[in-house]
Each structure stands twice: as C-alpha cells, then as structure tokens.
Write an enzyme that holds these catalytic residues in place. Structure first.
Site, PDB file in Angstrom:
ATOM      1  N   CYS A  27      -4.863   2.316  -3.628  1.00 48.85           N
ATOM      2  CA  CYS A  27      -3.650   2.889  -3.013  1.00 48.85           C
ATOM      3  C   CYS A  27      -2.468   1.926  -3.156  1.00 48.85           C
ATOM      4  O   CYS A  27      -1.626   1.811  -2.249  1.00 48.85           O
ATOM      5  CB  CYS A  27      -3.851   3.239  -1.546  1.00 48.85           C
ATOM      6  N   ASP A  51       3.351  -4.407   8.080  1.00 51.26           N
ATOM      7  CA  ASP A  51       2.100  -3.663   8.032  1.00 51.26           C
ATOM      8  C   ASP A  51       0.960  -4.681   8.161  1.00 51.26           C
ATOM      9  O   ASP A  51       0.679  -5.432   7.230  1.00 51.26           O
ATOM     10  CB  ASP A  51       2.057  -2.915   6.681  1.00 51.26           C
ATOM     11  N   GLN A  60      -4.192  -5.172   6.893  1.00 49.52           N
ATOM     12  CA  GLN A  60      -5.175  -6.060   6.257  1.00 49.52           C
ATOM     13  C   GLN A  60      -5.202  -7.446   6.878  1.00 49.52           C
ATOM     14  O   GLN A  60      -6.066  -8.255   6.539  1.00 49.52           O
ATOM     15  CB  GLN A  60      -4.881  -6.194   4.752  1.00 49.52           C
ATOM     16  N   LYS A  90     -10.297  -1.457  10.622  1.00 45.86           N
ATOM     17  CA  LYS A  90     -10.367  -2.637   9.748  1.00 45.86           C
ATOM     18  C   LYS A  90     -10.862  -3.849  10.526  1.00 45.86           C
ATOM     19  O   LYS A  90     -11.012  -4.933   9.971  1.00 45.86           O
ATOM     20  CB  LYS A  90      -8.988  -2.976   9.174  1.00 45.86           C
ATOM     21  N   HIS A 130       0.872  -1.176   0.000  1.00 47.28           N
ATOM     22  CA  HIS A 130       0.000   0.000   0.000  1.00 47.28           C
ATOM     23  C   HIS A 130       0.915   1.234   0.000  1.00 47.28           C
ATOM     24  O   HIS A 130       2.030   1.177   0.524  1.00 47.28           O
ATOM     25  CB  HIS A 130      -0.820  -0.054   1.291  1.00 47.28           C
TER      26      HIS A 130
HETATM   27  N1  C6P Z   1      -6.211   0.352   3.027  1.00 50.09           N
HETATM   28  C1  C6P Z   1      -8.002  -0.088   1.470  1.00 50.09           C
HETATM   29  O1  C6P Z   1      -9.095   0.158   0.949  1.00 50.09           O
HETATM   30  P1  C6P Z   1      -4.958   3.651   7.429  1.00 50.09           P
HETATM   31  O2  C6P Z   1      -5.580   4.473   6.366  1.00 50.09           O
HETATM   32  O3  C6P Z   1      -3.774   4.317   8.062  1.00 50.09           O
HETATM   33  O4  C6P Z   1      -5.943   3.103   8.425  1.00 50.09           O
HETATM   34  O5  C6P Z   1      -4.399   2.326   6.695  1.00 50.09           O
HETATM   35  C2  C6P Z   1      -3.531   2.448   5.610  1.00 50.09           C
HETATM   36  C3  C6P Z   1      -3.229   1.101   5.050  1.00 50.09           C
HETATM   37  C4  C6P Z   1      -1.948   0.597   5.181  1.00 50.09           C
HETATM   38  N2  C6P Z   1      -1.620  -0.609   4.726  1.00 50.09           N
HETATM   39  C5  C6P Z   1      -2.522  -1.405   4.131  1.00 50.09           C
HETATM   40  C6  C6P Z   1      -2.104  -2.771   3.673  1.00 50.09           C
HETATM   41  C7  C6P Z   1      -3.826  -0.948   3.941  1.00 50.09           C
HETATM   42  O6  C6P Z   1      -4.713  -1.727   3.320  1.00 50.09           O
HETATM   43  C8  C6P Z   1      -4.190   0.350   4.381  1.00 50.09           C
HETATM   44  C9  C6P Z   1      -5.560   0.895   4.130  1.00 50.09           C
HETATM   45  C10 C6P Z   1      -7.574   0.690   2.688  1.00 50.09           C
HETATM   46  O7  C6P Z   1      -7.277  -0.974   1.049  1.00 50.09           O
HETATM   47  C11 C6P Z   1      -7.818   2.158   2.507  1.00 50.09           C
HETATM   48  S1  C6P Z   1      -6.746   2.894   1.322  1.00 50.09           S
END
Ligand code: C6P
Length: 408
Positions: free
Chosen positions: A366, A202, A205, A228, A125
């Site tokens: 993203c 990370d 997910q 999530k 991401h």
């Molecule tokens: N992915 C998706 O629709 P935040 O926004 O900080 O809570 O998470 C960011 C983030 C970081 N790493 C991974 C692997 C992610 O999937 C995400 C967030 C969402 O896939 C929103 S872009």
C-alpha cells in the site's frame, strides 16, 4: 541467543497462535507490520466483556451499560497516559489509522482555499496520501511531496525549502511501513509550526516500537491502529490538540455526537463525543487498553532494544545471500526488512515461504510511490516483533535461500 532481558520463550506462551503449524511446518510469523498477534491477556479481556458486561455505552442507566461505559472510558485514560496526552477528551476512538486521517482530511475542507499548499512525504502509505488528494480536489489546494533518497530517508533540506507561508498542512508517517525508516518527526513538526502549518503524524507503524510522547512532540494530530500493537482490528485512536478538535467540524452525524436535535437545528456534543457518532467498537476500545497494559508490562525500552538486535542479525544474515537487495537502509529503522532477489518476483518468494510456514508480506505494501521510486513491482517484507526469535530469522534466511534455488 541474542542479548536481551526479555524471556522470549515465556512471552511466546502468551500467544497460542505462535504454536500452530502451517502446511505442516511450525508457523514463523513475520508479518507484524500488517498486523500483530494478540496475547491471551487481551483475548481474555474480550471474552470477559462478552461473558459479563456486553452493553451499549453512554446510554443506559442499567448496570451493564454503566460497567461497559466505565471500562471504555478507563481504556481512553490508559491511551491518554500511554501517549502522554494532556486531556482524555483529546483521544478520539476511531476504527483505525485510516479513519483518523480521513476525519482530519475531511474536516480541513473549509479551512483550505485554492493555492494553499499541503506537504506529504514520499514514503507514505496510501492511507496518508489519498485522503489528502481528495481534500486538494475539493479545495484547489496543491499537494507537494517531500522527496526521499535512495537509503529511504527524507531529504530534510528539501523539506525546509518546500515550507512557506502557503503551507497549511504537513503529513508524514512516524515510521514507514514499507522501509522501516523512522522519520525525524520532531524536526518536521518544528519546521511546519514555524510557518504556521498544522502537522498530522501517522503513527500506525511506530506505535508498536516507539512510545511517543505527544505533548513533548507538540504534534497537532497523531493516529494509530490497535491491531499493530497486540490489540484487535477495527479500533484505533486519533489524537488531536483540543483547539484543533474544537475547530474541526464533526466527521459523521448520528447518535452520541449531539447535544440537542430538532428538525430546525442540531447542536453537537462536547469532545470527544462530537467525533464518535454511532455505537463504537466498545469491546475493541477496552481491549486496546488491555493491549497497552500488556506491552507496557513488557516494557517499550526492552522491546525496542530486542527488536533492534533482531533487525541487525536478520539484516546481516539476509545480506549474505547473493543477489539479495534490501530496500530501506536508513540509519534509524524499526524491525522491518524489505528485500528482493535479483531476477525473482517477490510474490514467488512469498508463496514458497508460506509453504515453509513462514508468513511475510509481498507486493507494494500500500505504498506504490515507494515502489515507483525504486522502479520495482514490490518487495518481500519481513517485519519482526518482540515475540520473534533468532531461530525464526534463521528459518527465514534458509527459506529465502531455498526459494532462490528453486526459482533461479
Ligand atoms: N499498513 C501494512 O501491511 P489501518 O488499515 O487503518 O489499520 O492502517 C493503515 C495504515 C496507515 N499508515 C501506515 C503507515 C500503515 O502501515 C497502515 C497499515 C499495513 O503495512 C496494512 S496495509
């Protein structure tokens, strides 16, 4: 019916939002990888906080402040227990995964020098790419990419070839948001440690599907977002090994993160407060704890098993549509399906699905480098949670067929 020990219809009653309609159609919410829905059990904790003990924490001697402080620290301990973290002060509350990664990337600035190497996987991401690029710009370190194959799996042989004594950091997601691939993080961590590199995983997910044991993994840093996994937005945690957190400089300066302040010199608070400047998302942290209680009450093994059944069923049914191609066919996947229909833009499919009450995400998710790898502008992504049903999968398949007939 799919075989599961879970009573999905009873579980769905915990999520009033699942009973609403969109464009006159019952909502089919399949955008769980973007954000999950929040059960009443968590919403009630939020309401109770504002009804009874809303106050700033770690500051006041008054009762409300003490109650809020206690609840916030209990939530930290719940998170510690859930992820099997050794010490509660290794749990740093953040605003989410993005914040956690930036905290570490900024902190590493003084630890890297020109020519050092940092490795990133090809399926990250943007949150787990851009902060490291910025770190490389500041330090002169070199960003190298662990490649992936067409199935959406990391080429581990290449990873081991990339590791060297120059490697200082490795960062990779536990699960890819765009493909659903579960990465072999045990092997990634072990390989990195052999050459003395630190690893950030990370977990954004993964956390809703896999209960990670962070001590067993021996990972240096792990980040998640509460939203999530049935919690609210704007809160998450960064796990860091105590030794690393002691070494890293504070990320932000301000209240709460200090031991003593004079105009000549400031000394910093002990962990975890050193990284928690300013008033945090107190209610969010407490609600995160409640979300973990809720999900553990259902049980992560049962969740994983049911979601895998949904994944298999949905994959099979979607592949019966002529011209439909799934991106991300790794052997180990969570319940995410990214797909396209030949000759149709993903955005158009998403728009028609929305008119049918079906929420999916469309676009690059993203994760533009993944789209570049497959030479596509984006995909339609359906991501399933434990509260989704086989009937909802059927509606998705019917909707995609309908969209295809309208658009081709
Ligand atoms: N992915 C998706 O629709 P935040 O926004 O900080 O809570 O998470 C960011 C983030 C970081 N790493 C991974 C692997 C992610 O999937 C995400 C967030 C969402 O896939 C929103 S872009």
């Amino acid at each position: 019916m799919l075989e599961t020990s879970l009573d999905i219809q009873t579980i769905r009653k915990d999520f009033p939002i699942l009973g609403r309609t969109v464009h006159g159609q019952p909502l089919v919410y399949l955008d769980n990888a973007a954000t999950s829905q929040t059960p009443d059990q968590v919403v009630n904790v939020i309401v109770d906080y504002y009804h009874r003990y809303n106050a700033n924490i770690h500051r006041g001697v008054h009762t409300l402040s003490q109650e809020a402080t206690d609840a916030y620290e209990v939530a930290r301990q719940k998170i510690q227990k859930h992820f099997h973290i050794g010490k509660s002060h290794e749990v740093i509350f953040t605003s989410g995964t993005t914040h956690g990664i930036n905290l570490v990337a900024t902190g590493f600035t003084s630890f890297l020098k020109k020519g050092d190497e940092v490795l990133v996987s090809a399926m990250e991401h943007h949150s787990n790419i851009v902060p490291w690029q910025m770190l490389c710009e500041r330090t002169g370190a070199i960003l190298k990419v662990i490649p992936m194959n067409v199935e959406g799996e990391l080429v581990m042989e290449e990873y081991h070839n990339l590791l060297s004594e120059n490697t200082k950091l490795v960062f990779c997601n536990h699960v890819s948001n765009a493909l659903g691939t579960v990465n072999p993080i045990e092997e990634i961590i072990e390989g990195a440690h052999k050459v003395g590199a630190a690893v950030l995983i990370d977990g954004a997910q993964a956390a809703a599907h896999i209960k990670a044991d962070l001590q067993a993994l021996d990972v240096d840093f792990y980040t998640v977002s509460a939203h999530k996994m049935c919690g609210p937005t704007g809160v998450g945690i960064l796990y860091g090994k105590e030794a690393w957190l002691n070494k890293l400089p504070p990320y932000q300066g301000g209240g709460e993160m200090i031991a003593e302040v004079t105009f000549e010199k400031t000394t910093y608070a002990d962990l975890p407060h050193k990284f928690e400047a300013g008033t945090p998302n107190i209610c969010g942290g407490i609600a995160f704890g409640a979300a973990l209680d809720y999900m553990n009450g259902i049980g992560f093994d049962a969740i994983a098993q049911y979601e895998d059944e949904l994944l298999q069923y949905a994959t099979e049914r979607l592949l019966s549509i002529e011209g439909l191609k799934i991106y991300g066919t790794a052997e180990h996947k969570t319940s995410v399906i990214s797909f396209n229909i030949e000759g149709v833009h993903p955005y158009d499919i998403g728009t028609i699905l929305d008119k049918l009450g079906i929420a999916v995400r469309t676009g690059h998710h993203c994760a533009q480098p993944i789209m570049d790898f497959y030479k596509i502008p984006g995909t339609v992504r359906a991501s399933f949670s434990f509260y989704n049903t086989k009937e909802e999968v059927d509606k998705l398949v019917e909707g995609v067929e309908r969209a295809k007939n309208m658009l081709l």
